[in-house]
Motif scaffolding. Structure first.
Motif, PDB file in Angstrom:
ATOM      1  N   SER A  68       8.679  -1.156   1.211  1.00 31.71           N
ATOM      2  CA  SER A  68       8.722  -1.609   2.604  1.00 31.71           C
ATOM      3  C   SER A  68       7.466  -1.159   3.339  1.00 31.71           C
ATOM      4  O   SER A  68       7.341   0.006   3.737  1.00 31.71           O
ATOM      5  N   CYS A  69       6.545  -2.099   3.536  1.00 35.93           N
ATOM      6  CA  CYS A  69       5.312  -1.766   4.254  1.00 35.93           C
ATOM      7  C   CYS A  69       5.575  -1.377   5.699  1.00 35.93           C
ATOM      8  O   CYS A  69       4.754  -0.679   6.313  1.00 35.93           O
ATOM      9  N   GLU A  70       6.706  -1.808   6.267  1.00 34.62           N
ATOM     10  CA  GLU A  70       6.985  -1.493   7.661  1.00 34.62           C
ATOM     11  C   GLU A  70       7.304  -0.013   7.873  1.00 34.62           C
ATOM     12  O   GLU A  70       7.149   0.501   8.972  1.00 34.62           O
ATOM     13  N   GLU A  71       7.753   0.653   6.834  1.00 40.11           N
ATOM     14  CA  GLU A  71       8.277   2.012   7.003  1.00 40.11           C
ATOM     15  C   GLU A  71       7.372   3.097   6.423  1.00 40.11           C
ATOM     16  O   GLU A  71       7.488   4.266   6.804  1.00 40.11           O
ATOM     17  N   PHE A  72       6.460   2.726   5.529  1.00 42.03           N
ATOM     18  CA  PHE A  72       5.735   3.749   4.782  1.00 42.03           C
ATOM     19  C   PHE A  72       4.221   3.506   4.795  1.00 42.03           C
ATOM     20  O   PHE A  72       3.761   2.368   4.915  1.00 42.03           O
ATOM     21  N   THR A  73       3.470   4.577   4.630  1.00 48.03           N
ATOM     22  CA  THR A  73       2.016   4.491   4.559  1.00 48.03           C
ATOM     23  C   THR A  73       1.604   3.942   3.191  1.00 48.03           C
ATOM     24  O   THR A  73       2.392   3.957   2.231  1.00 48.03           O
ATOM     25  N   PRO A  74       0.351   3.491   3.053  1.00 49.24           N
ATOM     26  CA  PRO A  74      -0.098   3.036   1.733  1.00 49.24           C
ATOM     27  C   PRO A  74       0.075   4.098   0.651  1.00 49.24           C
ATOM     28  O   PRO A  74       0.516   3.778  -0.466  1.00 49.24           O
ATOM     29  N   ALA A  75      -0.266   5.339   0.947  1.00 49.77           N
ATOM     30  CA  ALA A  75      -0.134   6.391  -0.061  1.00 49.77           C
ATOM     31  C   ALA A  75       1.324   6.588  -0.468  1.00 49.77           C
ATOM     32  O   ALA A  75       1.635   6.793  -1.657  1.00 49.77           O
ATOM     33  N   GLN A  76       2.237   6.531   0.488  1.00 51.84           N
ATOM     34  CA  GLN A  76       3.668   6.666   0.163  1.00 51.84           C
ATOM     35  C   GLN A  76       4.153   5.497  -0.694  1.00 51.84           C
ATOM     36  O   GLN A  76       4.938   5.685  -1.627  1.00 51.84           O
ATOM     37  N   LEU A  77       3.694   4.308  -0.395  1.00 54.93           N
ATOM     38  CA  LEU A  77       4.094   3.136  -1.176  1.00 54.93           C
ATOM     39  C   LEU A  77       3.617   3.247  -2.618  1.00 54.93           C
ATOM     40  O   LEU A  77       4.356   2.918  -3.562  1.00 54.93           O
ATOM     41  N   VAL A  78       2.397   3.706  -2.803  1.00 51.93           N
ATOM     42  CA  VAL A  78       1.878   3.877  -4.158  1.00 51.93           C
ATOM     43  C   VAL A  78       2.686   4.924  -4.910  1.00 51.93           C
ATOM     44  O   VAL A  78       3.029   4.743  -6.089  1.00 51.93           O
TER      45      VAL A  78
ATOM     46  N   GLY B 116       7.189   2.491  12.166  1.00 51.11           N
ATOM     47  CA  GLY B 116       5.906   3.134  12.383  1.00 51.11           C
ATOM     48  C   GLY B 116       4.738   2.774  11.487  1.00 51.11           C
ATOM     49  O   GLY B 116       3.693   3.406  11.569  1.00 51.11           O
ATOM     50  N   ASN B 117       4.869   1.774  10.598  1.00 56.93           N
ATOM     51  CA  ASN B 117       3.764   1.416   9.714  1.00 56.93           C
ATOM     52  C   ASN B 117       3.662  -0.096   9.576  1.00 56.93           C
ATOM     53  O   ASN B 117       4.559  -0.830   9.954  1.00 56.93           O
ATOM     54  N   SER B 118       2.573  -0.547   8.994  1.00 61.64           N
ATOM     55  CA  SER B 118       2.432  -1.939   8.588  1.00 61.64           C
ATOM     56  C   SER B 118       1.030  -2.164   8.014  1.00 61.64           C
ATOM     57  O   SER B 118       0.200  -2.849   8.593  1.00 61.64           O
ATOM     58  N   PRO B 119       0.745  -1.591   6.841  1.00 60.19           N
ATOM     59  CA  PRO B 119      -0.566  -1.764   6.225  1.00 60.19           C
ATOM     60  C   PRO B 119      -0.757  -3.185   5.701  1.00 60.19           C
ATOM     61  O   PRO B 119       0.207  -3.927   5.498  1.00 60.19           O
ATOM     62  N   PHE B 120      -2.020  -3.554   5.471  1.00 60.33           N
ATOM     63  CA  PHE B 120      -2.367  -4.873   4.950  1.00 60.33           C
ATOM     64  C   PHE B 120      -1.916  -4.954   3.499  1.00 60.33           C
ATOM     65  O   PHE B 120      -2.398  -4.224   2.631  1.00 60.33           O
ATOM     66  N   VAL B 121      -0.984  -5.846   3.219  1.00 59.76           N
ATOM     67  CA  VAL B 121      -0.310  -5.852   1.931  1.00 59.76           C
ATOM     68  C   VAL B 121      -1.270  -6.044   0.761  1.00 59.76           C
ATOM     69  O   VAL B 121      -1.084  -5.474  -0.311  1.00 59.76           O
ATOM     70  N   TRP B 122      -2.325  -6.848   0.958  1.00 60.09           N
ATOM     71  CA  TRP B 122      -3.208  -7.151  -0.168  1.00 60.09           C
ATOM     72  C   TRP B 122      -4.009  -5.920  -0.587  1.00 60.09           C
ATOM     73  O   TRP B 122      -4.318  -5.745  -1.773  1.00 60.09           O
ATOM     74  N   GLY B 123      -4.337  -5.058   0.365  1.00 60.27           N
ATOM     75  CA  GLY B 123      -4.976  -3.806   0.007  1.00 60.27           C
ATOM     76  C   GLY B 123      -4.047  -2.901  -0.777  1.00 60.27           C
ATOM     77  O   GLY B 123      -4.447  -2.244  -1.751  1.00 60.27           O
ATOM     78  N   VAL B 124      -2.779  -2.860  -0.371  1.00 57.31           N
ATOM     79  CA  VAL B 124      -1.799  -2.025  -1.078  1.00 57.31           C
ATOM     80  C   VAL B 124      -1.590  -2.539  -2.497  1.00 57.31           C
ATOM     81  O   VAL B 124      -1.512  -1.763  -3.454  1.00 57.31           O
TER      82      VAL B 124
END
Length: 317
Positions: A9-19, A47-55
């Motif tokens: 969930s990109c809406e809830e977590f930072t890129p590092a957490q998602l990885v 609190g989050n929403s990173p650019f999905v393609w970068g993730v």
């Protein structure tokens, strides 16, 4: 056989957490990943929403699982020609393991450039034309297109997808939308284990996989889990078309004031009862789903992955 994946969930977590979650998911035995594509979170608490393609680029370097967007809107905020380039690059990075899930989108994400937010019928037409444009580009050929909604001039993807055809899955939440998806989609995305909806898709000629997902909140303290869901994801309980038309996180916060903790407790699997978690997944299996993605709400991620590795996936996989 149904495969079980993890939903990032990109809406809830930072890129590092998602990885890191992707790493844990692979170790726990999940066989696929899905990831959301948002410009805004549903509310400020997320609190989050990173650019999905970068993730996705980062994910390709740390895991070997296939990745599907659930879902991208290739019609307003991003032109389909740009989305096609992003998807093709993701597929190359993932060695052919990328699947493009698309949908008609939400005003929450798509209004940010000041474009008019069209009614659903228009958005559905835009989506179908966008898929047509992207498939032309995925071939690696030089493409020019002049349609009702999109123009492409002399465009070519010099880094085309890895495979001969990058699958495009289409999101649908009603019977007519499912029947329409059967006409041009490589698979159906719908979140609820709706046997009738899956049947309508199949009866209309849909032969691709059916993909769904559910959010849960594992915790040894069920009451704490319910409060976590109520704080972070009350939008999951909003009815009808509200999630498609509300334009800002603040509007979602206003609407979800009507969602109570009791409603969350009845609707979302919370706590550490193995039967409740397994039964939810079996409902998707029984409804004919081919892929099911589970997303853990909140920060108790390691406990969730241990729980699913030891008690849930061995039951249902």
């Amino acid at each position: 056989m149904t495969e079980f994946g993890y939903f990032l969930s990109c809406e809830e977590f930072t890129p590092a957490q998602l990885v890191e979650q992707a790493r844990l998911a692979e170790r726990a035995g999940f066989t696929r990943l899905a990831i959301s594509d948002h410009y805004h979170p549903w509310n400020d608490a997320q609190g989050n929403s990173p650019f999905v393609w970068g993730v996705i680029g980062a994910l390709s370097q740390v895991v070997r699982l296939p990745v599907t967007t659930l879902v991208t809107c290739p019609t307003v905020r991003l032109h389909p020609a740009v989305t096609a380039q992003a998807a093709a690059t993701a597929d190359v990075q993932l060695a052919g393991g990328f699947r493009l899930g698309v949908g008609t989108g939400e005003a929450l994400n798509e209004h940010v450039l000041g474009d008019r937010w069209p009614p659903f019928a228009v958005r559905a037409d835009m989506l179908e034309e966008a898929v047509e444009v992207m498939r032309k580009l995925f071939t690696g050929d030089l493409v020019s297109h002049r349609g009702t909604h999109y123009t492409v001039e002399n465009a070519r993807l010099y880094t085309p997808p890895k495979g001969a055809r990058l699958p495009v899955y289409v999101s649908a939440f009603g019977p007519r939308a499912a029947e329409r998806a059967a006409e041009f989609a490589d698979g159906l995305v719908t979140m609820s284990p709706d046997t009738e909806l899956v049947g309508r898709y199949r009866a209309a000629g849909g032969t691709g996989p059916v993909i769904g997902g559910a959010k849960v909140c594992w915790s040894e303290d069920r009451e704490r889990a319910v409060k976590t869901v109520h704080r972070l994801w009350p939008s999951e309980l909003l009815p009808g078309e509200l999630p498609q038309v509300l334009p800002t996180p603040r509007h979602f916060e206003q609407a979800t004031e009507l969602v109570t903790e009791e409603m969350v407790a009845r609707s979302v699997v919370c706590g550490d009862d193995p039967q409740a978690h397994a039964d939810q997944l079996r409902a998707y299996v029984g409804a004919g789903f081919d892929e099911v993605y589970v997303g853990q709400i909140g920060q108790e991620q390691e406990g969730f992955f241990d729980f699913y590795r030891e008690q849930i996936l061995p039951q249902v996989a």
